[in-house]
Every structure is written in structure tokens, then in C-alpha cells.
Scaffold this active site. Structure first.
Site, mmCIF file in Angstrom:
data_model
loop_
_atom_site.group_PDB
_atom_site.id
_atom_site.type_symbol
_atom_site.label_atom_id
_atom_site.label_comp_id
_atom_site.label_asym_id
_atom_site.label_seq_id
_atom_site.Cartn_x
_atom_site.Cartn_y
_atom_site.Cartn_z
ATOM 1 N N SER A 199 0.737 -1.170 0.148
ATOM 2 C CA SER A 199 0.025 -0.009 -0.141
ATOM 3 C C SER A 199 0.926 1.408 -0.026
ATOM 4 C CB SER A 199 -0.858 -0.011 1.200
ATOM 5 O OG SER A 199 -1.486 1.324 1.222
ATOM 6 N N TYR A 230 -2.144 -0.997 10.950
ATOM 7 C CA TYR A 230 -2.257 -1.568 9.713
ATOM 8 C C TYR A 230 -1.189 -1.294 8.780
ATOM 9 C CZ TYR A 230 -3.825 -2.127 4.786
ATOM 10 O OH TYR A 230 -4.012 -2.364 3.483
ATOM 11 N N LYS A 234 2.201 -3.721 6.824
ATOM 12 C CA LYS A 234 2.471 -3.718 5.439
ATOM 13 C C LYS A 234 4.004 -3.323 5.373
ATOM 14 C CE LYS A 234 -1.423 -4.384 3.427
ATOM 15 N NZ LYS A 234 -1.604 -5.806 2.834
HETATM 16 P P1 NAD Z 1 -10.710 -7.641 1.206
HETATM 17 O O1 NAD Z 1 -10.991 -7.556 2.815
HETATM 18 O O2 NAD Z 1 -12.065 -7.404 0.431
HETATM 19 O O3 NAD Z 1 -9.869 -8.907 0.925
HETATM 20 C C1 NAD Z 1 -9.083 -9.688 1.873
HETATM 21 C C2 NAD Z 1 -9.551 -10.968 1.789
HETATM 22 O O4 NAD Z 1 -8.764 -11.869 2.531
HETATM 23 C C3 NAD Z 1 -10.960 -11.283 2.584
HETATM 24 O O5 NAD Z 1 -11.568 -11.859 1.400
HETATM 25 C C4 NAD Z 1 -10.747 -12.005 3.519
HETATM 26 O O6 NAD Z 1 -11.873 -13.002 3.675
HETATM 27 C C5 NAD Z 1 -9.467 -12.840 3.262
HETATM 28 N N1 NAD Z 1 -8.579 -13.124 4.494
HETATM 29 C C6 NAD Z 1 -8.282 -12.196 5.362
HETATM 30 N N2 NAD Z 1 -7.489 -12.681 6.391
HETATM 31 C C7 NAD Z 1 -7.355 -14.222 5.855
HETATM 32 C C8 NAD Z 1 -6.539 -15.369 6.270
HETATM 33 N N3 NAD Z 1 -5.926 -15.215 7.390
HETATM 34 N N4 NAD Z 1 -6.607 -16.515 5.680
HETATM 35 C C9 NAD Z 1 -7.405 -16.457 4.676
HETATM 36 N N5 NAD Z 1 -7.807 -15.470 4.102
HETATM 37 C C10 NAD Z 1 -8.090 -14.235 4.539
HETATM 38 O O7 NAD Z 1 -9.619 -6.464 0.930
HETATM 39 P P2 NAD Z 1 -8.985 -5.987 -0.433
HETATM 40 O O8 NAD Z 1 -9.445 -4.455 -0.395
HETATM 41 O O9 NAD Z 1 -9.556 -6.844 -1.632
HETATM 42 O O10 NAD Z 1 -7.487 -5.917 -0.169
HETATM 43 C C11 NAD Z 1 -6.710 -6.926 -0.621
HETATM 44 C C12 NAD Z 1 -5.252 -6.734 -0.162
HETATM 45 O O11 NAD Z 1 -4.992 -5.479 -0.753
HETATM 46 C C13 NAD Z 1 -5.058 -6.729 1.428
HETATM 47 O O12 NAD Z 1 -3.801 -7.179 1.439
HETATM 48 C C14 NAD Z 1 -4.877 -4.861 1.572
HETATM 49 O O13 NAD Z 1 -4.500 -4.679 2.915
HETATM 50 C C15 NAD Z 1 -4.437 -4.559 0.434
HETATM 51 N N6 NAD Z 1 -4.643 -3.104 0.134
HETATM 52 C C16 NAD Z 1 -6.166 -2.954 -0.192
HETATM 53 C C17 NAD Z 1 -6.421 -1.466 -0.258
HETATM 54 C C18 NAD Z 1 -7.829 -0.925 -0.333
HETATM 55 O O14 NAD Z 1 -8.123 0.227 -0.427
HETATM 56 N N7 NAD Z 1 -8.809 -1.964 -0.628
HETATM 57 C C19 NAD Z 1 -5.256 -0.630 -0.437
HETATM 58 C C20 NAD Z 1 -4.038 -0.876 -0.383
HETATM 59 C C21 NAD Z 1 -3.792 -2.167 0.102
HETATM 60 C C1 UD1 Z 2 -7.160 4.762 3.716
HETATM 61 C C2 UD1 Z 2 -5.968 4.319 4.887
HETATM 62 C C3 UD1 Z 2 -4.834 3.685 4.170
HETATM 63 C C4 UD1 Z 2 -5.192 2.383 3.579
HETATM 64 C C5 UD1 Z 2 -6.268 2.698 2.683
HETATM 65 C C6 UD1 Z 2 -6.780 1.428 1.924
HETATM 66 C C7 UD1 Z 2 -6.104 5.969 6.538
HETATM 67 C C8 UD1 Z 2 -5.253 7.243 7.340
HETATM 68 N N1 UD1 Z 2 -5.530 5.639 5.786
HETATM 69 O O1 UD1 Z 2 -6.380 5.503 3.006
HETATM 70 O O2 UD1 Z 2 -3.748 3.112 5.259
HETATM 71 O O3 UD1 Z 2 -4.224 1.631 2.844
HETATM 72 O O4 UD1 Z 2 -7.429 3.572 3.321
HETATM 73 O O5 UD1 Z 2 -7.828 0.900 2.880
HETATM 74 O O6 UD1 Z 2 -7.260 5.556 7.168
HETATM 75 N N2 UD1 Z 2 -12.880 10.817 3.732
HETATM 76 C C9 UD1 Z 2 -14.031 11.404 4.029
HETATM 77 N N3 UD1 Z 2 -15.158 10.766 4.491
HETATM 78 C C10 UD1 Z 2 -15.211 9.601 4.638
HETATM 79 C C11 UD1 Z 2 -14.145 8.755 4.294
HETATM 80 C C12 UD1 Z 2 -12.944 9.498 4.001
HETATM 81 O O7 UD1 Z 2 -13.737 12.842 3.866
HETATM 82 O O8 UD1 Z 2 -16.284 9.014 5.155
HETATM 83 C C13 UD1 Z 2 -11.422 11.242 2.992
HETATM 84 C C14 UD1 Z 2 -10.463 10.824 4.018
HETATM 85 O O9 UD1 Z 2 -10.325 11.866 4.544
HETATM 86 C C15 UD1 Z 2 -9.352 10.936 2.832
HETATM 87 C C16 UD1 Z 2 -10.136 10.630 1.642
HETATM 88 O O10 UD1 Z 2 -11.543 10.680 1.843
HETATM 89 O O11 UD1 Z 2 -8.659 12.220 2.643
HETATM 90 C C17 UD1 Z 2 -9.676 9.093 1.267
HETATM 91 O O12 UD1 Z 2 -10.010 8.204 2.415
HETATM 92 P P1 UD1 Z 2 -9.830 6.753 2.304
HETATM 93 O O13 UD1 Z 2 -10.730 6.479 1.145
HETATM 94 O O14 UD1 Z 2 -10.298 6.293 3.680
HETATM 95 O O15 UD1 Z 2 -8.511 6.349 1.857
HETATM 96 P P2 UD1 Z 2 -7.117 6.702 2.614
HETATM 97 O O16 UD1 Z 2 -7.163 7.730 3.763
HETATM 98 O O17 UD1 Z 2 -6.220 7.606 1.442
#
Ligand code: NAD
Ligand code: UD1
Length: 351
Positions: free
Chosen positions: A126, A151, A155
Site C-alpha cells: 500500500s 495496519y 504492510k
Molecule cells: P478484502 O478484505 O476485500 O479482501 C481480503 C480477503 O482476505 C478477504 O476475502 C478475507 O476474507 C481474506 N482473508 C483475510 N485474512 C485471511 C486469512 N488469514 N486467511 C485467508 N483469508 C483471509 O480486502 P481488499 O480491499 O481486497 O484488499 C486486498 C489486499 O490489498 C489486502 O492485503 C489489503 O491490505 C491490500 N490493500 C487494499 C487497499 C484498499 O483500499 N482496498 C489499499 C491498499 C492495500
Molecule cells: C486509507 C488508509 C490507508 C489504507 C487505505 C486503503 C487512513 C489514514 N489511511 O487510505 O492506510 O491503505 O485506506 O484501505 O485511514 N474521507 C472523507 N469521508 C469519509 C471517508 C474518507 O472525507 O467518510 C476522506 C479521507 O479523509 C481522505 C480521503 O477521503 O482524505 C480518502 O480516504 P480513504 O478512502 O479512507 O483512503 P485513505 O485515507 O487515502
């Protein structure tokens, strides 16, 4: 016989879109997911969408016996590792769960891979590993910073342990993909983001307001040093992100060692611009109110995606309009997420 790609967390938001991209590119995939944040229905949708039987095992990446059994039964050559807990707020309340699931879980997975001679791994990292950016756009060579929550620290720890692993043994080939802000959904409207409980991220919250499950959107902070005072982020379409994984797998096959790639578009949008775009595209008004800044938020951040462009031959193709249209199609077709069955009649027209 075609080799199989193991997708941990493949029933989740990004994992399911990546499964589609891999299947469409001819990969055999096996999904391992404990369903702690996803649903079995997602696998049925994947099968309908790809017209393929999707191998699925409900289980945990921390179950060493299960992993050994999987590596023995399937001819796996690479792992795409999404399985993780991902709520920033929850990680502050329950840090042990996050370190156990994310860090120890990745250790267990890597140990099982090594025992079974599988050395290609793509890991979901991330942009949070950059902490407070010292330079924007953020390029990989800026180095990692100090993530501000547990969190984010999981990472960074995982990135470091995977780097040490690659340095210890040249058979490993690992890609760390640093996602910026994934949004949107598959254009079919059949799979998308289905957060459990109250969402924290901007787009899921905005969607909840749009479908009437939340009365208004809270905008955290309007006094940032940005053009309109609200935070700026690099939103990226989840399908573009998924294709990034496919490209990374292709490159890792002919590589060894550790590689870092930003997956972002290189363009930032403010919170108010996102709200305005959503309103323009759907015709739905989003009531919102300003609240104080959210702890840990940085003012602005967007990627320099040049390294992924050069080394993976990957650039994001879908613009903000497409991200919002697809996110809204998913949400309006599936107002209860995967709980209710897909209704094609619910497809709504978007401008
Ligand atoms: P998500 O929660 O939708 O998907 C994660 C999946 O992993 C889920 O289906 C959950 O059931 C499964 N899981 C969790 N722990 C497990 C375990 N111990 N064994 C087996 N399965 C398990 O999340 P996502 O948004 O699809 O994110 C996927 C990856 O990307 C994660 O590693 C997350 O940290 C990373 N990531 C997500 C975002 C975002 O904004 N969505 C941003 C940056 C990084
Ligand atoms: C967040 C996490 C980041 C994580 C990513 C994906 C924090 C500080 N960062 O990123 O670690 O990798 O999600 O899970 O939580 N916002 C609003 N109203 C809302 C929700 C969000 O104004 O109800 C704003 C936030 O203040 C931010 C922007 O929208 O400025 C994006 O927020 P968000 O979608 O949560 O992503 P990040 O904060 O960038």
C-alpha cells in the site's frame, strides 16, 4: 498441463477482480480465503462471469497443514497474496489481530511456499508504506517512511521481511505492489467492494449515502493546503489494479529478487471533486458536512507510476468517470452487496 496460480484472499474486493483478469488471460487459479471479510457468493459470481469453474478452498493462510496439502495437490507456480485484515481503525483497537493475521500469516505462507519449492510471490502492499510523503508525485526511490497506524506498519514489516527473504535466497522472485486508492468495480456489475459493517473509505461511504443507508457523508477536513481544502488522493480503477498483478506475474517469471512497483494513475482528486463527479454522473445529490480532520490523514498523495510503466508495461487505462460509473453500477445492482442475488433489471442508466 497449465500451472496454477494460488490467490490468497481471492474472494475479497481486489482478489476477486484479479481472479477474473488471470482467468481471462488463461491462468488456472485456486482461491484460498477464510471468508472473514467476504462471501462464498463472490465465487459463484466469478464462475458466472468467467464461465469457468473456479477452484475455491475455504481456509486460513495460517493453517500450515492446509497449505502443505494445497501445494501437494495442485501444481502451483506462483502465489498472489491478498489475504489480510485491512481496516485502519480496527488495527488501532486490535493490533495483535493485525500483526498475527497479516505479518505472521505472511510468514506462514512463505514458509509453506519454501517447503514446497514455490518462489514467486506478488504481495498487496500500500502507498501507506510511504508515510508522510516528502515528494509528490511519489516515486518508489523516495524510500519508505513511517506508517501512522498498525495496519500500515504490518504492510511495511511484511515488505521488509520479504526483502530479507529475497536477499537470503536467489530462488525467490517477489513483487511488492503499492496500491494507491482502489475504487470502482468490474464493468459487469457482478463483483465489487462489499464492506462488512460500517465502511471507512471514501467511496464505500459515499455509496452508502447514495443508496440511502447513511444520511450524509462526513468530509474530514476542509482546511488542508490543497486547492479546495479537502484531501487529494490517487484513485485507481480496481480492474486496472488487477491487470497490474497479471503484468507483475509475467515479469516475475523471468526475474529474481525483490521488486517494488507503485500502482496508481498519477492523477489526484480531492474529496469534493469526487463528490461532484459522482453527482454529475448519477444525478444523485450527496448531502455532506465538514468535520475536523481525521487522524493520520495526509493532505495529498499521488503516484509516479513511471516505474510500473517501464518495467511492467502497465499503465492505468480507466479514468475517474469510468471508476464512478462502474462503482455505482455494482452498488445499485447489489444494494445489499453479495447478500442478495444479482438482478439484471436493477441495472440503472448512468449519464
Ligand atoms: P478484502 O478484505 O476485500 O479482501 C481480503 C480477503 O482476505 C478477504 O476475502 C478475507 O476474507 C481474506 N482473508 C483475510 N485474512 C485471511 C486469512 N488469514 N486467511 C485467508 N483469508 C483471509 O480486502 P481488499 O480491499 O481486497 O484488499 C486486498 C489486499 O490489498 C489486502 O492485503 C489489503 O491490505 C491490500 N490493500 C487494499 C487497499 C484498499 O483500499 N482496498 C489499499 C491498499 C492495500
Ligand atoms: C486509507 C488508509 C490507508 C489504507 C487505505 C486503503 C487512513 C489514514 N489511511 O487510505 O492506510 O491503505 O485506506 O484501505 O485511514 N474521507 C472523507 N469521508 C469519509 C471517508 C474518507 O472525507 O467518510 C476522506 C479521507 O479523509 C481522505 C480521503 O477521503 O482524505 C480518502 O480516504 P480513504 O478512502 O479512507 O483512503 P485513505 O485515507 O487515502
Amino acid at each position: 498441463m497449465r500451472k496454477t496460480t494460488l490467490i490468497t484472499g481471492g474472494a475479497g474486493y481486489i482478489g476477486s477482480h484479479t481472479a477474473v483478469a488471470l482467468i481471462n488471460a488463461g491462468h488456472n487459479v485456486l482461491v484460498l480465503d477464510n471468508l472473514c471479510n467476504s462471501s462464498r457468493e463472490c465465487i459463484s459470481r466469478l464462475e458466472q462471469l468467467t464461465l469457468t469453474r473456479v477452484e475455491f478452498i475455504k481456509g486460513d493462510i495460517r493453517d500450515a497443514n492446509l497449505l502443505d496439502d494445497i501445494f501437494r495437490r495442485y501444481d502451483i507456480d506462483a502465489v498472489v497474496h491478498f489475504a489480510s485484515l485491512k481496516s485502519v481503525a480496527e488495527s488501532v483497537r486490535k493490533p495483535l489481530d493485525y500483526y498475527a493475521n497479516n505479518v505472521a500469516g505472511t510468514l506462514d505462507l512463505c514458509q509453506a511456499m519454501a517447503r514446497n519449492n514455490v518462489f514467486q510471490l506478488v504481495f498487496s502492499s500500500s502507498a501507506t508504506v510511504y508515510g508522510e510523503p516528502t515528494r509528490i508525485p511519489i516515486a518508489e526511490d523516495v524510500g519508505t517512511g513511517k506508517p501512522v497506524n498498525p495496519y500500515g506498519r504490518t504492510k511495511l514489516m511484511i515488505e521488509e521481511l520479504l526483502t530479507d527473504l529475497c536477499h537470503s535466497d536467489p530462488r525467490w522472485s517477489i513483487g511488492l505492489l503499492r496500491y494507491f486508492n482502489p475504487i470502482g468495480a468490474h464493468e459487469s456489475g457482478m463483483i465489487g467492494e462489499d464492506p462488512r459493517g460500517r465502511p471507512n473509505n471514501l467511496l464505500p461511504c459515499l455509496m452508502q449515502v447514495a443508496i440511502g443507508r447513511m444520511p450524509e457523508l462526513t468530509v474530514y477536513g476542509n482546511d488542508y493546503p490543497t486547492a479546495d481544502g479537502t484531501c487529494v488522493r490517487d484513485y485507481i480503477h480496481v480492474v486496472d489494479l488487477a491487470i497490474g498483478h497479471l503484468k507483475a506475474l509475467q515479469v516475475l517469471q523471468h526475474n529474481s529478487g525483490i521488486n517494488f512497483w507503485n500502482l496508481g494513475t498519477g492523477t489526484g482528486y480531492s474529496v469534493l471533486q469526487i463528490i461532484q463527479s459522482f453527482e454529475d454522473i448519477t444525478g444523485i445529490t450527496i448531502p455532506y458536512r465538514f468535520a475536523p480532520r481525521r487522524e493520520g490523514d495526509i493532505a495529498q498523495c499521488w503516484a509516479d507510476p513511471g516505474k510500473a510503466g517501464r518495467e511492467l508495461n502497465w499503465t492505468a487505462q480507466r479514468d475517474l468517470h469510468q471508476m464512478i460509473v462502474d462503482a455505482w453500477r455494482w452498488q445499485s445492482c447489489n444494494p445489499q452487496g453479495y447478500q442478495a442475488s444479482f438482478e439484471i433489471s436493477a441495472l440503472i442508466a448512468v449519464k
